[in-house]
Design an enzyme around this catalytic site. Sequence first.
Site, PDB file in Angstrom:
ATOM      1  N   GLY A 107       0.834  -1.209   0.000  1.00  0.00           N
ATOM      2  CA  GLY A 107       0.000   0.000   0.000  1.00  0.00           C
ATOM      3  C   GLY A 107       0.864   1.253   0.000  1.00  0.00           C
TER       4      GLY A 107
ATOM      5  CE  LYS B 200       2.128 -12.837  -6.795  1.00  0.00           C
ATOM      6  NZ  LYS B 200       2.530 -13.444  -5.576  1.00  0.00           N
TER       7      LYS B 200
ATOM      8  CB  SER C  91       4.835 -12.901   1.589  1.00  0.00           C
ATOM      9  OG  SER C  91       4.152 -13.925   0.910  1.00  0.00           O
TER      10      SER C  91
HETATM   11  O1  KPL Z   1       5.342 -14.103  -4.085  1.00  0.00           O
HETATM   12  C1  KPL Z   1       6.145 -14.641  -3.377  1.00  0.00           C
HETATM   13  C2  KPL Z   1       5.916 -14.550  -1.912  1.00  0.00           C
HETATM   14  O2  KPL Z   1       6.866 -14.610  -1.150  1.00  0.00           O
HETATM   15  O3  KPL Z   1       4.739 -14.401  -1.533  1.00  0.00           O
HETATM   16  C3  KPL Z   1       7.273 -15.444  -3.956  1.00  0.00           C
HETATM   17  C4  KPL Z   1       7.111 -15.470  -5.445  1.00  0.00           C
HETATM   18  C5  KPL Z   1       7.250 -16.833  -3.428  1.00  0.00           C
HETATM   19  C6  KPL Z   1       8.598 -14.804  -3.719  1.00  0.00           C
HETATM   20  O4  KPL Z   1       9.071 -14.947  -2.436  1.00  0.00           O
END
Ligand code: KPL
Length: 304
Positions: free
Chosen positions: A22, A188, A258
């Site tokens: 954000g 994704k 993440s």
């Molecule tokens: O999008 C990602 C995340 O960490 O959420 C990746 C592609 C796994 C990169 O760390």
Amino acid sequence: MQSPSSAEHRRHWYILGAGAIGSLFASFFLEAGRPITLIGRRGRQGRGKATLRLQRGDSVHRYPLNLQTPDSDGRIDYLLVCTKAGEVEAAVADLAPRLAKHATVVVLANGMGYQERLQRRWPAWRFTWGITTEGAWREAPLAVHHAGSGETLLGSPGQAMPGWFADWQSLGIRCRWETEILTALWRKLAINCAINPLTALHQCANGTLLQPPLSLEVATLCEEITAIASAEGQAAAVADLPARVDSVLQGTAANRSSMLQDVMAGRATEIDFLNGHLVEVALRHGVKAPRNREMLQAVRELAR
Ligand code: KPL
């Protein structure tokens, strides 16, 4: 960068969520000379005039901005939501009294499962879904690091590029309107489901998944994810999934996913909107999903 027309000048974007993404998108708008209003959580960043600090490499930029909380005043016609997947619906509901009847709501969050619910709950609003590979991390409230440039895709199933997208095209970032946004979301989702839970469970950097024994676990997950997505009619999104996952792992080898960051910071994870969503889809189609179910339970357990 194009200079905005007077119609574009009339559009004022509100950004909901003052986390890393954000704040980063707030800085993109401010950098392009487009005033925005950033809406944080009640009791967190406060309200009124504030300064957003953006660091890119060694250069630091400071942008004045208007800060609000959901209970501030002002009708919202254009909203960008950048919260965690698990907070999207409640955050939007909190702001609902301020949204115009036919507001444009762009949601830039990980995972799937909340999209159908939002559209069903607020049918008059024009929802747009987005994904981004821009890298950012938040050092402190209103202090964000732009860690790496990426690409942002926005789209709404069956909708041609709307006029407001010109605002995004003037931001000076790589950004495009994606007519096949569901495929992009699934692509994704599939990648995140193959990487994030394993890194969180094994507390390792992404690159560790390139080596055995974890690479074998990635391969098994990819096989199962491919079967589930194909049953949902999303075979195109998972074509070459193992190769795509491999290339993301190579490109982000030193990064913490993440989900690992969430676990380490004691935050709720997005597992219910990643592998949790796959488990639900698998159930609907009668497809077996033992590995995804295992990831779901183990990460929920870890977060507890
Ligand atoms: O999008 C990602 C995340 O960490 O959420 C990746 C592609 C796994 C990169 O760390």
